[in-house]
Design an enzyme around this catalytic site. Sequence first.
Site, PDB file in Angstrom:
ATOM      1  N   ASP A 138       0.865  -1.180   0.000  1.00  0.00           N
ATOM      2  CA  ASP A 138       0.000   0.000   0.000  1.00  0.00           C
ATOM      3  C   ASP A 138       0.903   1.233   0.000  1.00  0.00           C
ATOM      4  OD1 ASP A 138      -1.663  -2.168   0.619  1.00  0.00           O
ATOM      5  OD2 ASP A 138      -2.969  -0.962   1.905  1.00  0.00           O
ATOM      6  N   LYS A 201      -7.146   3.090  -3.042  1.00  0.00           N
ATOM      7  CA  LYS A 201      -7.490   3.092  -1.616  1.00  0.00           C
ATOM      8  C   LYS A 201      -7.743   4.522  -1.160  1.00  0.00           C
ATOM      9  CE  LYS A 201      -5.104   2.005   2.777  1.00  0.00           C
ATOM     10  NZ  LYS A 201      -3.911   1.349   3.359  1.00  0.00           N
ATOM     11  N   LYS A 237     -10.432  -0.146  -1.970  1.00  0.00           N
ATOM     12  CA  LYS A 237     -10.224  -0.324  -0.539  1.00  0.00           C
ATOM     13  C   LYS A 237     -10.600   0.947   0.207  1.00  0.00           C
ATOM     14  CE  LYS A 237      -6.680  -1.368   2.962  1.00  0.00           C
ATOM     15  NZ  LYS A 237      -5.298  -1.868   3.206  1.00  0.00           N
TER      16      LYS A 237
END
Length: 293
Positions: A138, A201, A237
Site C-alpha cells: 500500500d 485506496k 479499498k
Amino acid sequence: MDRYRKVIAESNVPVDKDFIKKEVDKIREKLPEYRNPDVYTRIFNCIDLTTLNTTDSQNSVTGFIQRVNDFDNEYPQYPNVAAVCVYSNFAGLVRASLEVTGVKIAVVAGGFPSGQTFTAVKVADVALAVAEGADEVDVVMNLGMLRDGNYEELCDELIEVKHAAKDAHMKVIIESGALRNPEDIRNASLLAMWSDADFIKTSTGKVYEGASPEAAYVMCSCIREYYEKTGRKVGFKAAGGVRSTEDALLYYAIVKDVLGDEWLDNSLFRIGASSLANAMLADMLDEAEVKYF
C-alpha cells in the site's frame, strides 16, 4: 495534451457534489436488506486487519499475527480476514509467523503516510518488503505532484514502484480526505489506475480525514469507467475511520451498487481497519461485544 490529461478530459465520472450526495443517500436507503449474517461474514473476509502504531514491535506484531492464526480454530465456521497489514519492516516477521492459508501479507511502504521521499527510497522499500514476503504493498500517491499538475512524473513514479513490487499487488492510496474535491479524487483515481494500480485506496487514516461514502462513490465510478475502457478490474479499498458494522455496510452497498456483485469478494474489495473486525465478529455471532483481535 498528454495521455494523462486526455484520460481525465474524456472521463464522464460525476464530480458534482450535490449529485454524488443524492446517489449516496439512495444507496444508504438499501442498507436494511444487507443487515444479515451472510453479508457480515462476507465483509469480515474482506478486512485488511491492520496494526500501524509507532510502538509496534516484534513482540506486539507476533502477538497480533498469533490471534489471526488462532482464529481458524476459535471460529472454524467463519472465513478469516483477507490480509494483515503492517509496516514494511515487519514483512519478514509476518511471513515467518503467519500459519493460516488464504490470508495475505500487506505492508505500507514508500514513505507512508505522506509519500514524500525519494523515488529511489520508495522503490527500495517496496522491493525489500516484497523480497521479505509481502503479497501486497500500500503506497501513497505523491499529492504534491498531483497538485502541481506533474502528472507524467507522478505516474512514472507509480509505474516504477509497481515494477519493484513485481507480482505483489500495489494499492495506491489517494488520501481522499486531503483532496476533498470530487474532481481531484476522480483525477487521482484515474491516474493511479493508468499507472498500473491493482487497487485504489481512500486513505492512510493517519493525518487527514479517512474514508467517506462520497469519495468511495467517485472512486468506484472511476473503477467502473476504467474497466469499461480497458477490461481490467481494479479493486477498491476503504480505510481510515471505518469502525462499525454500519460503516462497513455502506461501503459494501456502494461497491455493490456501482460495480456489481463481481467486486464483492476480497480479490477486489477491502476495508482497512483494526477495531472493525471485533465489531463485525460480534454481529456475526449476534453478541453485544467481542474482544478478540
